[in-house]
Structures are given as C-alpha cells and as structure tokens.
Design an enzyme around this catalytic site. Structure first.
Site, PDB file in Angstrom:
ATOM      1  N   SER C  21       0.829  -1.214   0.000  1.00 55.38           N
ATOM      2  CA  SER C  21       0.000   0.000   0.000  1.00 55.38           C
ATOM      3  C   SER C  21       0.858   1.257   0.000  1.00 55.38           C
ATOM      4  O   SER C  21       1.844   1.352   0.740  1.00 55.38           O
ATOM      5  CB  SER C  21      -0.871   0.064   1.262  1.00 55.38           C
ATOM      6  OG  SER C  21      -1.569  -1.126   1.464  1.00 55.38           O
ATOM      7  N   TYR C 150      -5.839   9.201 -10.005  1.00 51.07           N
ATOM      8  CA  TYR C 150      -5.234   8.580 -11.189  1.00 51.07           C
ATOM      9  C   TYR C 150      -5.702   9.337 -12.433  1.00 51.07           C
ATOM     10  O   TYR C 150      -6.814   9.871 -12.473  1.00 51.07           O
ATOM     11  CB  TYR C 150      -5.616   7.091 -11.261  1.00 51.07           C
ATOM     12  CG  TYR C 150      -4.977   6.422 -12.427  1.00 51.07           C
ATOM     13  CD1 TYR C 150      -3.592   6.477 -12.592  1.00 51.07           C
ATOM     14  CD2 TYR C 150      -5.738   5.797 -13.412  1.00 51.07           C
ATOM     15  CE1 TYR C 150      -2.998   5.917 -13.696  1.00 51.07           C
ATOM     16  CE2 TYR C 150      -5.146   5.224 -14.505  1.00 51.07           C
ATOM     17  CZ  TYR C 150      -3.777   5.291 -14.653  1.00 51.07           C
ATOM     18  OH  TYR C 150      -3.189   4.748 -15.762  1.00 51.07           O
ATOM     19  N   TYR C 160     -10.458   0.741 -16.400  1.00 51.47           N
ATOM     20  CA  TYR C 160     -10.562   1.436 -15.122  1.00 51.47           C
ATOM     21  C   TYR C 160     -12.026   1.680 -14.750  1.00 51.47           C
ATOM     22  O   TYR C 160     -12.345   1.991 -13.616  1.00 51.47           O
ATOM     23  CB  TYR C 160      -9.774   2.748 -15.201  1.00 51.47           C
ATOM     24  CG  TYR C 160      -9.279   3.252 -13.869  1.00 51.47           C
ATOM     25  CD1 TYR C 160      -8.294   2.568 -13.161  1.00 51.47           C
ATOM     26  CD2 TYR C 160      -9.792   4.417 -13.305  1.00 51.47           C
ATOM     27  CE1 TYR C 160      -7.835   3.039 -11.938  1.00 51.47           C
ATOM     28  CE2 TYR C 160      -9.340   4.893 -12.085  1.00 51.47           C
ATOM     29  CZ  TYR C 160      -8.364   4.191 -11.419  1.00 51.47           C
ATOM     30  OH  TYR C 160      -7.919   4.662 -10.203  1.00 51.47           O
ATOM     31  N   LYS C 167     -12.821   9.145  -9.621  1.00 49.91           N
ATOM     32  CA  LYS C 167     -11.626   9.972  -9.437  1.00 49.91           C
ATOM     33  C   LYS C 167     -11.890  11.417  -9.890  1.00 49.91           C
ATOM     34  O   LYS C 167     -11.386  12.369  -9.297  1.00 49.91           O
ATOM     35  CB  LYS C 167     -10.434   9.390 -10.201  1.00 49.91           C
ATOM     36  CG  LYS C 167      -9.891   8.075  -9.620  1.00 49.91           C
ATOM     37  CD  LYS C 167      -9.412   8.201  -8.171  1.00 49.91           C
ATOM     38  CE  LYS C 167      -8.575   6.995  -7.725  1.00 49.91           C
ATOM     39  NZ  LYS C 167      -8.281   7.008  -6.269  1.00 49.91           N
TER      40      LYS C 167
END
Lengths: 269, 269, 269, 269
Positions: C21, C150, C160, C167
């Site tokens: 992470s 992102y 995605y 996002k």
C-alpha cells in the site's frame, strides 16, 4: 451538399498547396457553402503547388504573400477586401514548417537560427496576420479566425521536434489576440487541434506512417481526415459558433482524451 | 433561418421547462433545421412547465420520464424510436439540480442523502440515458449526444456548491461513455460548458445576478446566451462535427481562458 | 534518511492495508520524518491487512473507521486528536474501490447501486472526512490534506471503468473543499495523480500487468513506484509546499504529458 | 531552518538580481539546505544588481553569462562544474523580459524584432541552457531543472502582453526537453507557475499593484510570496520529487482553480 452556411461571407485562406492540403478542402467546402475568398500562399510554395486549379474551381483570386512579411500581409489583406468588395468574415491560417525538422536536427541539437525561422513561419505569422487585419480594420464584427494546430502543443511526440513549441506559441497567440479582437470588434479566434493528416507537410516528418497508425488505434472514432476537418472549419466560420473564442478545439476522433485503447494495450501483452 | 442542417435526423431532447430553457431553444432550432424529435422531462417538472406549447410548435410528442429511472428511460427511448420511425441521431441532456442548494446547505455542511440525489439527477442520469440507448441499440452511427455543463467542473465558484462535483462527474461520463460508444457505434459524446444563463434553474442559485454580471465582464465577447447555445448544439448535432468526441467544449465568450479583463481590474484600483 | 521535515506534525493516514500500500509507505516515511499519526482503515479491510505490524513499527494507534460513515469519522478524528495531543497537520486519503469492477460489470452495463456504493467509498468519503474535520475544527492552520488519484480522471483507460468517474469526482472535491478550507483555515487540499502501482487494489483490475508495462514505456522516467509516491506525500505535507492547493499533481514519470515514445511507436511499424 | 535536503547537491542559479528576486531567495534557501552553486546573470543585469553580496553570503562564485548566448552558457556550465567539483544536480532559470512591454507597445501593436528578442531572453534561453548542459553531460542522473512561469501561459491577463506567449513557449520547452532529458539521463524538468510577485521584473508591468490585489483576493490562501516559492523550489530540487517531470506546477494559493471568490463577487453587487 450546401446548406448556404457561409452565404455572403468573405475570407482569406492561407496554405492551400495541393489537394491533400486541409486548406484546399476548406476552400472547396467554403465555396460550396456560399463563401467568397482570396487564396494565398508563400510565393515559393505556390511554385510547387497547384493553387491556380483551386482558384479556378472556386472562382477565387490568388494573392501571393509571405506570411512573415507585414508588408506582404498588408498588400494581401487590402487586396482581398478590394477583390471581395468589403471587410472579411473569416481567415484560415494553415501554415507550418520547422527548419530543424527539414534539416534533420534533433530537438536536443537545435540550430537556433532555424528555430527562430520556423517560429516566425509557423506561429508568429499568425500574430502578424491578425495585427495587420486589425490595423486595416479588415474584419467584420463576429468574424471568425482559425489556425490549425496539433496536440504536440500539450504532450510530447518526440519526432514533432520544435513544431511542438511553435504550436504552443501559436495557441497562446490565439488566446491573447482573441482577447483583444473580441473586446474590440467581437471577432473570435480559435485553433483546431487536428488529428495527424497525411498532407505534404505531415509526410515530411520522420516515422509519420507509424505515427498515423498509432494515432488511428488510439482514437475511438479513428483519425479525423482532412475532409472532416474542413467541415469543422465551416462550422467554426458559420454563425452557429459565435461565442466560441480563445479555445483550442480538438478535432481528433477522441485521441486527446483517450489514455489507452484495447487495441494498443494488446501490443503489450 | 434554416440551413436544413439536421434534415432527416431524429432525437430526444431532455429538459425543456419553459421558454428560458436552453433545451427549449434547442428544440426550436432543431425543428427549424429539419429534425424530428421527442421531448421529455420529469413528470414533476412537466407539471410546472409549458412543454406542451413547445410540442405543438415543433410537431413533437412528449414522453415523460424520470431520468434517474432506467425503466422510464427504456420506455422513453423505445417510444421515441417508434414515434420517429427509427433509431436516433441525437440526444440532448439538459438536466441538473442540487438538493443541497435548494435546501440552503453550505458546501461544507452537505447532507449526503441530498448529495447523492443531486448526483443521480444531474450526472448519473446521463450514464443511464446512454447505457439504456446502447442496450436498445437506439443510436445511428455517427450520432451525437450532448450534455450541458459549466466551468465549475474545473474551477471553484463557491455558490455553485455540489453542482461543481456533479458537473465534474458528468464530464467524466462523457469521456468514459464516449470512448465506448465511439468504439462500438461511432457515436460521439460531448459536453458544452455554457456561460451562466438566466434560466429557471440558474435563477435559483444565490447571488446569481452578481455572478452573471461578473461573468459578463470577464468574457471578451460577453456571456453566451441561450439562443447562441442552441445554435452551437445544432452545429454539434450536425454532420459538420463528426470527429469531435469526448470533449468538454467551452461556449462562453472567452471566459474560460480570460484571467482578468480591464473592466474587472479597474474595480481593484 | 530523516530530514525532520514533519517534526511535531500530527496526522491521520487512511488506507494502509499491507506493505504494498502507498499509505503504508507514507506511514513509514512520515514516521521517519518525525510525524506522529493515527492509522485507520475500514474494519473489514483491517481483518485482511497487517496494519498492526505497521502500527507497532511506527508507534501509532489504529482506530478503525468506515470512511463512508460520518459517525465513524467523528470517532476517528476526535480520537486522533486526543491520542496525538492536539489538532492535526495532515491527512492522507488513500481509499478506492469499484463494486462494478469487482463484480465484473462492464462500464456500459453498470449496476447503479454498485456505482453509488463505489462513489461513496472512493470519492464522497473524502468530502465526509473533510467536512467532519472542519466541524470538529480538527486541522491546524496551514495543514495539508491529500488524496490519491489517477489520470483516468482526465483520459479514458477502458478497464478502469467507473473508477474514472469516481476519481473525477474526488478531484473536484479537492478543489471545492480546498477553496473553503483555504478561506477558512489556510488548510490546503490536493490530489496526487500517481502512476499505476502494483498494490492489492491495483492488482484487481483486468489487464493490469499489460497496463503497467504500457505505462512504463510511455513514461520518460518510468512509472513512479510507491516509495517515490510516499516521498512526494512527505513533501506535500511539509512546510515547503504551503501555497500549493486545489491542485491535481501528476506524479508519474512524465506519463501525463507524453503523447508517444519511441518505444511505443516502434510497436506500430 | 535546515533539513539538509540538498546536502551535497550542486547547481546553477540564474536571475538573482536583488533581495526581491525569487532566485535570490532560492539561493539563500538552497545554501541553508546544504547545496553549493554558482550564481549567474546577464552582465548588464549584474551591474544593476547586488549579486556579489549574495555570493559572499552563500559562499558562491558568480559567473556572468548572457543566457541567449550558447558560447556564454558553455563557459558558465563548464566553469560551474569545475568550481563545484563535478556535474550538476539542479538548475534554476528565472529570467524574463519583454521588450514590447518595456517600450510600451500594446499587444496588438507589436514590434516583431522586440518580440523575437523577448522570446529569446525569456524562453528560448531555457532551451539553450539545457541543450548546452546536455552536450557537456553536465547533469547528474535524477537532477532537477526548473524555470519560473506564470498562468498567463494559459489565460489572458491583458497587460502581460507578449510575455504570455513567451511563457507558453517556455512551458512547452519544459515538456519537450523534459522528455528527452528524462529518457537520456533521468533528469526532470518542470516549470513553477508562481503567483504575481513584487519583484523588480514584476513592478515594471502596467497596473501591477491592482493586479496583485486582484490576485490576492482571488486566491483562497492569498498570493504565494517569493519566500514560499523558494521553499517550493527546494522541494522540487530535493529527492522527494524525483518522478515529477514535464509538469507546470501552480504555486499560487489556489488562484488557478478558483473561478471567483466571495470578496470579488461583492464588487459586482
């Protein structure tokens, strides 16, 4: 097919070299839509081109001009107004050339005289055209001025070399001059960021075929071709787009907002 | 004036509430340009609106639909194809509402149920429309889908509240779905980022008059009005813009690329 | 190596699941730089993770919290201030999950309950964290709040899926809330748009290995890894970056501004 | 306070004219953080400045150079490596000047010789610095090169004149050269888009005080000052930001993403 979208509009079209040229196609479509215009190109480019065929086909006069020469531009713009019978409604700037590219200089090995010459031809000429037009009060209110650009102004395509910097400068001119021309005369100024197109200019760039192919596969609608670009220019010259100004408009089948496609990613498996 | 730009095209127009609505003006201009279409709005909005006058004027049928209900959207889209005699060429999504704004909740004091409801109405509904259309194979190739957005998706206008986040989500949907609809069916999807416009929706926002005035003075061409926006929508529905997709298109008189104007700066001297 | 860049600073770190992470690495580096902080994760994620090892290593307390629950967030933030002995200087939000992705739903076949759930976890939670912190007056002046994002928020990467829209919403929250937190308390809010990173979250995405490889070849410096991202977070939490706010900051080895590279173009010859 | 963030790093700093200069402050802070560097400025600027005081204070050598002269740059960069005992880790380019502004020429009445001269000084010099450094292999891997820019590269501030176009060109160079320097030597290249700052250069611009005031009120954190900018430069030269490249980084208290503030809107009621 004509919709008379440009009926009664007068303009100047820079950069029609031959049938592949986007400017050539714009001239054909603008003519079809009822516009009258003057064609122009650099004297040297005209010797190579077939611009007189286009002039005949579209009932246009050709006035040669070096777009880096303010004097030539004055002659051109005054001549166009005289020829067409009044001030202008549209201008297309479709001019670009990098001496560094032509001479095979890598971006990290620029000859700065070449750089300056390329900038003058490809970008500063756009300012010169508009400054001259403004001084001659050559544009009607709500007129539309366009230059052709490329996404290399935003992202790096290594073989595009210093044309990237030239296009960034060109797009900045569109914003800066667009502000002043808007305030003063309600004239709008934009750039169209077009898919790579197989023109005489484009074909001089190293690895251009591979690049066209990459771009095609990275665009959900495929690359926009010169005909579609000419249609888009017609829309931008028409009264349907009067409040669009100071913009860089992507005409690229979606390339600019595509991070990757299935077809491209498969090459990496 | 008609140029028959949309002759033979079929569509659906969401969000015509009354004569101030941009969607209303789009309907009028699309009709003028030869399109046929179905009008739709939420059942509750229709009770307040005068949409039947518009339907009569444009020879259109009205099919009510809650744009957050997939079931309603299926009925609407199937019904539109049946009514119009075939698949669609264009869709306009002009829907937006923030419950937090309506209820006077500050952006830093959101009620998250309100937030989710506003998102569903203002943004996710756009995905639902396209997903439903795709499943019903309701779009012709090279069709054009538009949603109306606002520059608050990029920059903060404090009173715009959570509509900013909704518009950011909406524009992302345009890109994401535009990719898939482009790949699958050559359909293009874009958002138009419009000047603030004095519609019923706009007038509900606190300090809207001051904001309109600020925006007017920050735009070299002035704010684009609803009529001009409708013209631009016509251009985007026409075949002149077939390769423009996944874009957010500023239709704002230059506001988006203006940092400051002389008129505004003078207020600070 | 420590430069005591975060000496005396207190914070909360969301999203450290295991050694892969980014949040885990941020915790390690923040500790090294002299910060004290509370670790948190969703109760369900904590059962899978090894967060207690990290807590021990960094001398931190763990306070579980569901980031979509305002009640949990109140408990967490109050608890953190009590544990750390005063208001906070930094918060890291590194949380994201799409139910549609997990359940294998294509972007054009979304289950909208899944969509809403993913949005709540991945994006709206960021608003909830800040709204709760502001209500509790839990941030010191010039504090720094970060969320990880992102580039799918700007461009389409088909696999995605709806995380792209999440996002986009997340980044909009950073701007919107950053405005209000800046005005009110000089707190800055930014997102870091990170290269694709081989974390537990990332590895769930279809075709992720190919995508990592494509991204690597499209980035002049290569993909930024988790360690480098943690360094960047430290810089953004430090006093060296006090006037950077409401930004989306690309930390990606140049990917975002690279149109194509030599290595990629060669796949098309 | 020193964190030894630049310990052992060598650099060149262009553009420290006097205590107001951002480059001056960068030199002070870089020295404090353990860096060694050479100071440089144009011979003519040095006569006006107090650079020798700065040199003494930071234990630096001064090597004059006209940044538009490749020959001067070769002497400078070679001299710096010799003086500092090895290749460089960082370069700051803080140079800008518009002859049109100085001579009071309006943007729509440019003298094109002035334009070219200003472009050479303000933008092309950045390319010359990097091309020279690359040819001399003067940068260590993971080195960091910065130039200072301004948001006029993206949006129009009318009094900024042709410096807007210069900054657009400068930022394009950062991307283009950043690509090549990244690929070849892992060197990163970025621009910092700084709030308007009351330096000797800034104070020459017409209406600058009003503009500073407008900018202050449009920035949630207020304008970033030169000290804060120097801190940010230190962060960008440090190893904490190794994967940030080809970016234009706003350091502006949130100005760039603020559409309007309460304070500004009140001027329109």
């Amino acid at each position: 097919m004509s919709n008379n979208l440009l009926k009664g509009k007068r303009g100047i079209i820079f950069g029609a070299l031959n049938e592949q040229s986007i400017a050539w196609k714009v001239a054909e479509k603008a003519h079809e839509q009822g516009a009258t215009f003057v064609l122009t190109n650099a004297p040297i480019a005209m010797r190579m081109g077939e611009i007189n065929d286009l002039a005949e086909k579209t009932g246009s006069k050709v006035i040669p001009a070096d777009a880096t020469s303010v004097e030539d531009l004055e002659t051109l713009i005054s001549g166009a107004m005289e020829e067409l019978g009044g001030p202008l409604d549209f201008i297309l700037h479709s001019i670009g050339m990098s001496v560094n590219v032509r001479k095979g200089r890598h971006y990290t090995d620029e000859n700065y005289d070449f750089t300056m010459k390329g900038l003058d031809v490809s970008a500063l000429s756009f300012h010169k055209v508009m400054q001259t037009a403004m001084k001659l009060d050559a544009m009607n209110e709500w007129g539309s001025i366009l230059a052709l650009s490329y996404i290399a102004a935003q992202r790096v395509f290594p073989d595009y070399n210093d044309m990237a910097d030239n296009k960034a400068y060109l797009e900045s001119i569109a914003r800066s001059f667009g502000y002043h021309y808007g305030e003063k005369k309600k004239v709008r100024v934009n750039t169209i960021s077009q898919s790579p197109t197989m023109t005489t200019a484009g074909s001089g760039v190293k690895g251009f075929n591979e690049f066209i192919s990459f771009s095609e596969k990275m665009s959900p609608l495929g690359n926009a071709d010169g005909d579609a670009c000419a249609d888009y220019c017609v829309a931008m010259f028409s009264d349907l787009t009067k409040y669009v100004t100071m913009q860089n408009l992507y005409h690229d089948g979606g390339f600019s907002n595509t991070g990757v496609t299935q077809e491209v990613i498969e090459k990496f498996s």
